[in-house]
Design a protein around this motif. Structure first.
Motif, PDB file in Angstrom:
ATOM      1  N   ASN A  62       0.853  -1.179   0.000  1.00  0.00           N
ATOM      2  CA  ASN A  62       0.000   0.000   0.000  1.00  0.00           C
ATOM      3  C   ASN A  62       0.894   1.235   0.000  1.00  0.00           C
ATOM      4  OD1 ASN A  62      -2.936  -0.846   0.197  1.00  0.00           O
ATOM      5  ND2 ASN A  62      -2.081  -2.066   1.868  1.00  0.00           N
ATOM      6  N   PHE A  63       0.349   2.368   0.399  1.00  0.00           N
ATOM      7  CA  PHE A  63       1.121   3.608   0.474  1.00  0.00           C
ATOM      8  C   PHE A  63       1.028   4.193   1.884  1.00  0.00           C
ATOM      9  CE2 PHE A  63      -0.359   3.128  -3.901  1.00  0.00           C
ATOM     10  CZ  PHE A  63       0.848   3.171  -4.596  1.00  0.00           C
ATOM     11  N   LEU A  64       1.028   3.323   2.863  1.00  0.00           N
ATOM     12  CA  LEU A  64       0.929   3.760   4.251  1.00  0.00           C
ATOM     13  C   LEU A  64       2.222   4.462   4.660  1.00  0.00           C
ATOM     14  CD1 LEU A  64      -0.730   0.524   5.657  1.00  0.00           C
ATOM     15  CD2 LEU A  64      -1.844   2.710   5.166  1.00  0.00           C
ATOM     16  N   ALA A  65       2.082   5.662   5.198  1.00  0.00           N
ATOM     17  CA  ALA A  65       3.255   6.477   5.544  1.00  0.00           C
ATOM     18  C   ALA A  65       3.124   6.970   6.972  1.00  0.00           C
ATOM     19  CB  ALA A  65       3.391   7.649   4.575  1.00  0.00           C
ATOM     20  N   SER A  66       3.566   6.167   7.897  1.00  0.00           N
ATOM     21  CA  SER A  66       3.538   6.542   9.314  1.00  0.00           C
ATOM     22  C   SER A  66       4.501   5.627  10.044  1.00  0.00           C
ATOM     23  CB  SER A  66       2.121   6.397   9.886  1.00  0.00           C
ATOM     24  OG  SER A  66       1.741   5.026   9.936  1.00  0.00           O
ATOM     25  N   SER A  67       4.553   5.761  11.335  1.00  0.00           N
ATOM     26  CA  SER A  67       5.320   4.818  12.138  1.00  0.00           C
ATOM     27  C   SER A  67       4.444   3.604  12.446  1.00  0.00           C
ATOM     28  CB  SER A  67       5.783   5.478  13.439  1.00  0.00           C
ATOM     29  OG  SER A  67       4.663   5.955  14.169  1.00  0.00           O
ATOM     30  N   ILE A  68       5.075   2.545  12.923  1.00  0.00           N
ATOM     31  CA  ILE A  68       4.323   1.358  13.337  1.00  0.00           C
ATOM     32  C   ILE A  68       3.715   1.643  14.703  1.00  0.00           C
ATOM     33  CG2 ILE A  68       4.470  -1.094  13.892  1.00  0.00           C
ATOM     34  CD1 ILE A  68       6.891  -1.259  12.045  1.00  0.00           C
ATOM     35  N   PRO A  69       2.396   1.559  14.847  1.00  0.00           N
ATOM     36  CA  PRO A  69       1.762   1.919  16.126  1.00  0.00           C
ATOM     37  C   PRO A  69       2.253   1.046  17.285  1.00  0.00           C
ATOM     38  CG  PRO A  69       0.120   1.744  14.375  1.00  0.00           C
ATOM     39  CD  PRO A  69       1.400   1.184  13.825  1.00  0.00           C
ATOM     40  N   ASP A  70       2.527   1.677  18.412  1.00  0.00           N
ATOM     41  CA  ASP A  70       2.894   0.924  19.617  1.00  0.00           C
ATOM     42  C   ASP A  70       1.752   0.023  20.071  1.00  0.00           C
ATOM     43  OD1 ASP A  70       5.293   2.265  19.570  1.00  0.00           O
ATOM     44  OD2 ASP A  70       4.715   3.746  21.088  1.00  0.00           O
ATOM     45  N   SER A  71       0.528   0.397  19.687  1.00  0.00           N
ATOM     46  CA  SER A  71      -0.646  -0.367  20.125  1.00  0.00           C
ATOM     47  C   SER A  71      -0.649  -1.791  19.581  1.00  0.00           C
ATOM     48  CB  SER A  71      -1.931   0.346  19.691  1.00  0.00           C
ATOM     49  OG  SER A  71      -1.997   0.471  18.282  1.00  0.00           O
ATOM     50  N   PHE A  72       0.161  -2.068  18.551  1.00  0.00           N
ATOM     51  CA  PHE A  72       0.228  -3.429  18.025  1.00  0.00           C
ATOM     52  C   PHE A  72       0.764  -4.406  19.069  1.00  0.00           C
ATOM     53  CE2 PHE A  72       0.362  -2.757  13.121  1.00  0.00           C
ATOM     54  CZ  PHE A  72      -0.880  -2.158  13.196  1.00  0.00           C
ATOM     55  N   SER A  73       1.422  -3.880  20.088  1.00  0.00           N
ATOM     56  CA  SER A  73       1.953  -4.751  21.139  1.00  0.00           C
ATOM     57  C   SER A  73       0.833  -5.391  21.960  1.00  0.00           C
ATOM     58  CB  SER A  73       2.879  -3.962  22.065  1.00  0.00           C
ATOM     59  OG  SER A  73       2.179  -2.911  22.714  1.00  0.00           O
ATOM     60  N   LYS A  74      -0.400  -4.895  21.801  1.00  0.00           N
ATOM     61  CA  LYS A  74      -1.542  -5.471  22.527  1.00  0.00           C
ATOM     62  C   LYS A  74      -2.134  -6.674  21.806  1.00  0.00           C
ATOM     63  CE  LYS A  74      -3.856  -1.583  22.662  1.00  0.00           C
ATOM     64  NZ  LYS A  74      -4.930  -0.603  22.997  1.00  0.00           N
ATOM     65  N   LEU A  75      -1.656  -6.943  20.594  1.00  0.00           N
ATOM     66  CA  LEU A  75      -2.188  -8.067  19.814  1.00  0.00           C
ATOM     67  C   LEU A  75      -1.478  -9.350  20.239  1.00  0.00           C
ATOM     68  CD1 LEU A  75      -2.280  -6.245  16.355  1.00  0.00           C
ATOM     69  CD2 LEU A  75      -4.177  -6.590  17.950  1.00  0.00           C
TER      70      LEU A  75
END
Length: 217
Positions: A62-75
């Motif tokens: 895709n064209f996602l342009a951001s940092s990797i969310p810290d919230s992914f650590s909750k998965l």
């Protein structure tokens, strides 16, 4: 409290609404999310980290342009996370090392930087997980963070030395030009004030011209 996840993909706009963890809802049963190759842009929604039952997520190509969310650590049940072929930047959150079920991790071909986290499942990922991120360093890729740091310092030092050399050269040219102008003004002033000195100077110039002509003839 409900959780709302919104996506725009292929000229469609979808909204998925689920309830909180204390009651059943649509998102409570979502175990996989594949939005790859959809021309998505912008930032990755941090709310994706609230999909606690997710086991696989694919946001690649895709064209996602951001940092990797810290919230992914909750998965905590996440087994496969593919974020490759985007324009993600920043660091890989160290909190992701707490995902003990993560078996597949791919962030290749982004703009991620700094050291790759170590520990947990991250010790099992190969270099292929990080290809195409020239600013990443540390195991498992063959790029030392210390060498990268020294290279950056050398580049910065070289830039400072170049700037100093340019400044010194400008000062030299300025001093030379100022000296020549001052000498010329002094000669002109003397020629205007002292007629005898002016005649002597003109005679010297004539003699120099005559000498030059005789040498060339």
């Amino acid at each position: 409290m409900s959780v709302v996840i919104q996506f725009a993909a292929k000229q469609r706009y979808d909204s998925y609404i689920g309830s909180s963890e204390f009651s059943e809802g649509t998102l409570d049963y979502m175990y996989g999310l594949d939005l790859s190759s959809n021309e998505l842009s912008g930032a990755i929604p941090a709310e994706l980290g609230d999909l606690s039952k997710l086991r696989t997520m694919n946001l690649s190509r895709n064209f996602l342009a951001s940092s990797i969310p810290d919230s992914f650590s909750k998965l905590k049940d996440m087994e496969s996370l593919d974020l490759s072929y985007n324009m993600l930047h920043g660091t890989i959150p160290h909190q992701l090392t707490n995902l003990t079920s993560l078996a597949v991790f791919n962030v290749s071909y982004n703009n991620l930087s700094v050291i790759i986290p170590q520990g947990g499942q991250f010790n099992t990922f190969s270099e292929e997980s990080y290809l195409g991120n020239p600013l990443l360093c540390g195991p498992p890729i063959n790029r030392s963070c210390e060498a990268k740091k020294n290279s950056e310092e050398a580049d910065n030092g070289g830039g400072e030395e170049d700037d100093e050399a340019i400044i010194d050269m400008m000062v030299f040219y300025w001093n030379t030009a100022s000296t020549c102008v001052a000498a010329l003004i002094g000669i002109l002033v003397l020629m205007c004030i002292d007629c005898s000195w002016r005649l002597a100077w003109l005679s010297l110039v004539d003699a120099f011209i005559a000498s030059a002509k005789s040498m060339l003839s």
